[in-house]
Design an enzyme around this catalytic site. Structure first.
Site, PDB file in Angstrom:
ATOM      1  N   ARG A  74       0.823  -1.206   0.490  1.00  0.00           N
ATOM      2  CA  ARG A  74       0.122   0.053   0.098  1.00  0.00           C
ATOM      3  C   ARG A  74       1.159   1.311  -0.595  1.00  0.00           C
ATOM      4  O   ARG A  74       1.157   2.001   1.063  1.00  0.00           O
ATOM      5  CB  ARG A  74      -0.870   0.062   1.112  1.00  0.00           C
ATOM      6  CG  ARG A  74      -1.750  -1.250   1.605  1.00  0.00           C
ATOM      7  CD  ARG A  74      -3.041  -0.654   2.232  1.00  0.00           C
ATOM      8  NE  ARG A  74      -4.095  -1.734   2.034  1.00  0.00           N
ATOM      9  CZ  ARG A  74      -4.357  -2.789   2.678  1.00  0.00           C
ATOM     10  NH1 ARG A  74      -3.654  -3.797   3.761  1.00  0.00           N
ATOM     11  NH2 ARG A  74      -5.456  -3.874   2.412  1.00  0.00           N
TER      12      ARG A  74
ATOM     13  N   ARG B 196       1.323  -1.136  -5.090  1.00  0.00           N
ATOM     14  CA  ARG B 196      -0.524  -0.399  -5.794  1.00  0.00           C
ATOM     15  C   ARG B 196      -0.147   1.232  -5.621  1.00  0.00           C
ATOM     16  O   ARG B 196       0.311   1.367  -5.040  1.00  0.00           O
ATOM     17  CB  ARG B 196      -1.035  -0.893  -4.568  1.00  0.00           C
ATOM     18  CG  ARG B 196      -2.386   0.171  -4.476  1.00  0.00           C
ATOM     19  CD  ARG B 196      -3.614   0.049  -4.453  1.00  0.00           C
ATOM     20  NE  ARG B 196      -3.459   0.470  -3.100  1.00  0.00           N
ATOM     21  CZ  ARG B 196      -4.724   0.102  -2.409  1.00  0.00           C
ATOM     22  NH1 ARG B 196      -4.885  -1.042  -1.928  1.00  0.00           N
ATOM     23  NH2 ARG B 196      -4.109   0.317  -0.612  1.00  0.00           N
TER      24      ARG B 196
ATOM     25  N   GLU C  49     -12.183  -3.978  -7.440  1.00  0.00           N
ATOM     26  CA  GLU C  49     -12.812  -3.716  -5.620  1.00  0.00           C
ATOM     27  C   GLU C  49     -14.313  -2.989  -6.216  1.00  0.00           C
ATOM     28  O   GLU C  49     -14.455  -2.472  -5.169  1.00  0.00           O
ATOM     29  CB  GLU C  49     -12.029  -2.452  -5.773  1.00  0.00           C
ATOM     30  CG  GLU C  49     -10.445  -3.223  -5.536  1.00  0.00           C
ATOM     31  CD  GLU C  49      -9.908  -1.704  -4.418  1.00  0.00           C
ATOM     32  OE1 GLU C  49      -9.820  -1.587  -3.424  1.00  0.00           O
ATOM     33  OE2 GLU C  49      -9.241  -0.802  -5.294  1.00  0.00           O
TER      34      GLU C  49
ATOM     35  N   ASN D 193     -11.745  -5.645   0.380  1.00  0.00           N
ATOM     36  CA  ASN D 193     -12.623  -4.471   1.776  1.00  0.00           C
ATOM     37  C   ASN D 193     -12.964  -3.828   0.737  1.00  0.00           C
ATOM     38  O   ASN D 193     -14.364  -3.948   1.648  1.00  0.00           O
ATOM     39  CB  ASN D 193     -11.547  -3.871   1.936  1.00  0.00           C
ATOM     40  CG  ASN D 193     -10.263  -5.066   2.471  1.00  0.00           C
ATOM     41  OD1 ASN D 193     -10.740  -5.988   3.147  1.00  0.00           O
ATOM     42  ND2 ASN D 193      -9.143  -4.587   2.747  1.00  0.00           N
TER      43      ASN D 193
ATOM     44  N   ARG E   5     -17.735   1.054   4.819  1.00  0.00           N
ATOM     45  CA  ARG E   5     -17.160  -0.090   5.690  1.00  0.00           C
ATOM     46  C   ARG E   5     -16.537   1.197   6.815  1.00  0.00           C
ATOM     47  O   ARG E   5     -15.891  -0.471   7.750  1.00  0.00           O
ATOM     48  CB  ARG E   5     -15.231  -0.525   4.434  1.00  0.00           C
ATOM     49  CG  ARG E   5     -14.736   0.597   4.419  1.00  0.00           C
ATOM     50  CD  ARG E   5     -13.718  -0.161   3.100  1.00  0.00           C
ATOM     51  NE  ARG E   5     -12.326  -0.557   3.377  1.00  0.00           N
ATOM     52  CZ  ARG E   5     -11.373  -0.721   2.852  1.00  0.00           C
ATOM     53  NH1 ARG E   5     -12.259  -0.019   1.683  1.00  0.00           N
ATOM     54  NH2 ARG E   5     -10.173  -0.070   3.433  1.00  0.00           N
TER      55      ARG E   5
ATOM     56  N   CYS F 124      -6.575  -9.956  -2.457  1.00  0.00           N
ATOM     57  CA  CYS F 124      -5.605  -8.831  -1.005  1.00  0.00           C
ATOM     58  C   CYS F 124      -6.544  -8.402  -0.187  1.00  0.00           C
ATOM     59  O   CYS F 124      -5.931  -8.571   0.897  1.00  0.00           O
ATOM     60  CB  CYS F 124      -4.722  -8.471  -1.921  1.00  0.00           C
ATOM     61  SG  CYS F 124      -5.386  -6.968  -2.591  1.00  0.00           S
TER      62      CYS F 124
END
Ligand code: PEP
Ligand code: MG
Length: 755
Positions: free
Chosen positions: A468, A504, A602, A625, A636, A673
């Site tokens: 990240r 990423r 995502e 997520n 979230r 991931c």
């Protein structure tokens, strides 16, 4: 009516303790409605009864003594029906239950409304009147509104367990529910992290050096007085003499004999300067706010402003004076990931927040660091727990204060057992993640912090599935330069070489803010985030990619991954920029291969574009997520809806299966991931679906590996078929845990439930 309501709520919120809050509530509601009685009955779930906790109009001695069963009397009826009951003559209702001790004989008219919080009845608010009459609709609406507004106060007291024990006892155990943020248990001393210059967030702390605290206050006052004089001077040109007088009012309030004298008195009683200031300012603000004269009410704002100024000065002197006990439990309303990183890691035993949810960035970082964490413990009395011993139960999402010796011993055992379990797992470090019948899966780690590197390597990670990059950006106060980035990326790449490191590109926006790049949006999760932002700022994107490419020189283990892609256009545009950056660095003499580029799945759009995306890129990786958040339309980070956030929801499982199939049709590898990959039970289901690799926090890697090594594919495929046929996410989640427990994986999948 609105004004009255606002005032009651404000007064009640400012009450020093719950007993006074309830008394005030009863008094004010009775006065506002002009009734003869207002009573508050609260539900004691242990005793299954409604206890009379406050009353204006009934006999004083009945308070705290009289109670009704949960289906007894009119109060019980209001609770059972979860709706108001409005009666002209309570005595003639079949459910009326006469309580002689309360002296309610003369009251005929009855209106009771439930006090509800998160769908649960916490109590019943009742008004009564001598004459037989029905309360009119506006009275009923007022009581319902006030009950809804005040339910949070009652919920707080309920949750802190102080209601039914002598209300001011602070020594009884209290259990506060939140959500698990990172599993594990910890015992330590609460240290409250509070936003600076927010007076309401300042905790009570004992002054260790009274004259030192007074000196700090004096210094702060000198500086604030000067600040006000400077302001007055500057304002001379623009303000008339009337407004100028305001500064004199300020200065008078700061006179040693005025507000400061009260603060000094509090310090002498043993409170630190910041806490003493808060108390005095609160009391004055409260008094002004209660005044009916609108001019005087406005003075509350001045006192508050002065309070903030003095606090600002006090804090500029006090900064970094926090002392961290050896094992501390960091507490805060919201602790950001960068705040966490500023703390001494070796001292952090646990973390507790009153906001946020398990998917917030801080929780992700806490999991990466293996720190037991509870988030969203809404009703935790943070200020009261500062400096107190706390137990963090990150398995069930609870915080326990004033634990009994038995409970503490129980948690000490759990902590020791966990340590033992982890030590047992360590021997799996160099073993393959392979089922009993020989099916392998690649287990990788998610990283972001430098400390992740050591932890990951110790656990035998086969590379990084998600680095990240926003984390190094978040801990700075400006964009890192290309060279700074290159150095950071180089560390990651060389630590894991020859394994791949999937970097990423910058994924900020949404819940990941950069302090130096503020984004104001009404709906940030549907706004300018991830790839959308970096494509609009190619100068940021290209610098980052150039730094990655340069860092990979001689190692060639870099993979680049694009976040939040919703269309092939975004993927193509990003690929084009990456290619351009590659040509540039090659021209500058950097010898590096063109890295594989992949996209994250995502959002629902990319699920249905998975095949088209897979045709254009080298790999796919599902960010479960965000995918869960967008598929289920559940924020979230929002605690209010966190129970709806479930990655085992059939919609999520079917979407995942679709993505694997589409990627494989195109012959492209696909991984997961998101957090699902790090939970042994969902990880096994992902393996059964055919995902090629799973990337997770280092602290989960050995657990997942241990689970993989104790099952076979026949069992996993059967389990997958069973859950795919189910239509209820909650049932799926428990079914998975149950089936895995049956085959001996209880220790790995069970959420521990100490009593
Ligand atoms: C995800 O969304 O699943 C993911 C891995 O990305 P992040 O949690 O950083 O948004
Ligand atoms: Mg994401």
């Amino acid at each position: 009516m609105l004004d009255t309501l606002r005032r009651i709520v404000q007064e009640v919120n400012n009450a020093p303790d719950i007993r006074s809050a309830l008394d005030l509530m009863a008094q004010r509601v009775r006065d506002a409605m002009g009734t003869e009685v207002c009573s508050i009955y609260l539900r004691d779930n242990n005793e299954e009864r409604y206890m009379l906790m406050a009353s204006e109009g009934l006999k004083r001695e009945a308070v705290g003594r009289v109670s009704l069963g949960t289906s007894e009397g009119l109060v019980g009826q209001v609770g059972l029906r979860e709706e108001p009951i409005n009666l002209e003559d309570a005595f003639s209702h079949p459910k009326f239950h006469y309580l002689a001790e309360t002296g309610e004989d003369p009251f005929h008219a009855f209106l009771g409304v439930p006090v509800m919080h998160h769908g649960e009845v916490l109590g019943v608010l009742v008004v009564q009147q001598r004459d037989a009459r029905r309360f009119d609709q506006s009275e009923e609406a007022f009581l319902v509104t006030i009950s809804a507004q005040l339910s949070a106060v009652i919920a707080h007291a309920h949750a802190s367990g102080v209601l039914f024990d002598q209300l001011d006892t602070q020594d009884l155990p209290s259990i506060h529910d939140g959500q698990p943020g990172s599993t594990g248990a910890a015992i330590g001393i609460g240290v409250l992290l509070f936003p600076e210059t927010d007076l309401s967030a300042v905790p009570d702390r004992d002054a260790t050096d009274i004259s030192g605290e007074i000196a700090l206050l004096d210094e702060a006052l000198v500086r604030v007085r000067q600040e006000i004089r400077d302001l007055a001077e500057r304002a001379k040109k623009t303000l008339g003499p009337e407004e100028q007088a305001l500064f004199d009012v300020y200065l008078r309030m700061l006179d040693r004999q005025a507000l400061p004298a009260e603060v000094v008195a509090r310090i002498r009683e043993g409170q630190w300067a910041q806490g003493a200031l808060r108390m005095v300012v609160d009391a004055h603000v409260h008094n002004f706010e209660m005044m009916d004269d609108p001019y005087l009410r406005e003075r509350a704002a001045d006192v508050r402003d002065l309070g903030r100024r003095v606090l600002g000065q006090l804090q500029s002197r006090n900064r970094r004076r926090i002392e961290f006990p050896k094992a501390c439990i960091l507490m805060g309303e919201d602790i950001s990931a960068p705040m966490l990183m500023e703390m001494p890691e070796e001292n952090i035993a646990g973390i507790v927040t009153t906001r946020g949810s398990r998917n917030s960035h801080m929780a992700i970082v806490a999991r990466a660091m293996g720190i037991p964490t509870v988030v969203g413990a809404q009703n935790l009395p943070l200020k009261k727990l500062d400096g107190k011993e706390l137990i963090v139960d990150g398995f069930r999402g609870r915080v326990i204060a004033n634990a009994s010796a038995e409970l503490k011993a129980q948690f000490e055992d759990i902590i020791a057992e966990e340590k033992h379990l982890l030590a047992g797992l360590e021997k799996l470090r160099d073993e393959p993640a392979e089922t009993e019948d020989g099916q392998r899966i690649t287990l990788q780690v998610n990283t972001g912090l430098m400390t992740d590197i050591v932890r990951s390597i110790e656990r035998g990670a086969e590379g990084v599935g998600l680095y990240r990059t926003e984390i190094p950006f978040m801990v700075r106060d400006r964009f890192p330069s290309e060279e700074e980035q290159r150095l950071i990326y180089r560390e990651q790449l060389s630590a894991f070489a020859p394994h791949g490191v999937t970097m990423r590109t910058l994924d900020v926006g949404g819940d990941k803010p950069l302090s130096y790049f503020p984004i104001e949006e009404d709906n940030p999760f549907l706004g300018w985030r991830g790839i959308r932002l970096t494509l609009d700022h190619p100068e940021i994107f290209i610098v980052q990619v150039r730094a990655m490419l340069k860092a990979a020189e001689g190692l060639n283990n870099l993979r680049i991954m694009l976040p939040m892609v919703t269309s092939v256009i975004e993927a193509e545009e990003a690929q084009h920029l990456i290619h351009r950056a590659w040509l540039e660095v090659r021209e500058e003499g950097v010898d590096v291969e063109m890295p594989p580029v992949g996209v994250m799945i995502e959002v629902p759009a990319s699920v249905y574009q998975a095949r088209a995306l897979a045709q254009r890129v080298e790999f796919l990786s599902v960010g479960t997520n965000d995918l869960t958040q967008y598929l289920l339309a559940v924020d979230r980070n929002n605690r209010q809806v966190s129970e709806l956030y479930n990655s085992c929801h059939p919609a999520v499982l079917h979407a995942l299966l679709h993505v694997v199939e589409q990627a494989h049709e195109e012959g492209k590898p696909v991984s997961v991931c998101g957090e699902m990959a790090g939970d042994p039970s969902t990880a096994l289901i992902l393996m059964a679906m055919g995902f090629d690799s799973l990337s997770m926090n280092a602290s989960n890697l050995l657990r997942v590996k241990a689970a993989v090594r104790q099952v076979n594919m026949t069992f996993l495929r059967r389990l997958l078929n069973e859950v795919l046929a189910m239509d209820n996410g909650e049932v799926i989640a428990s079914y998975l845990d149950l089936q895995l427990t049956k085959v001996g994986l209880g220790d790995l999948v069970r959420h521990r439930k100490p009593t």
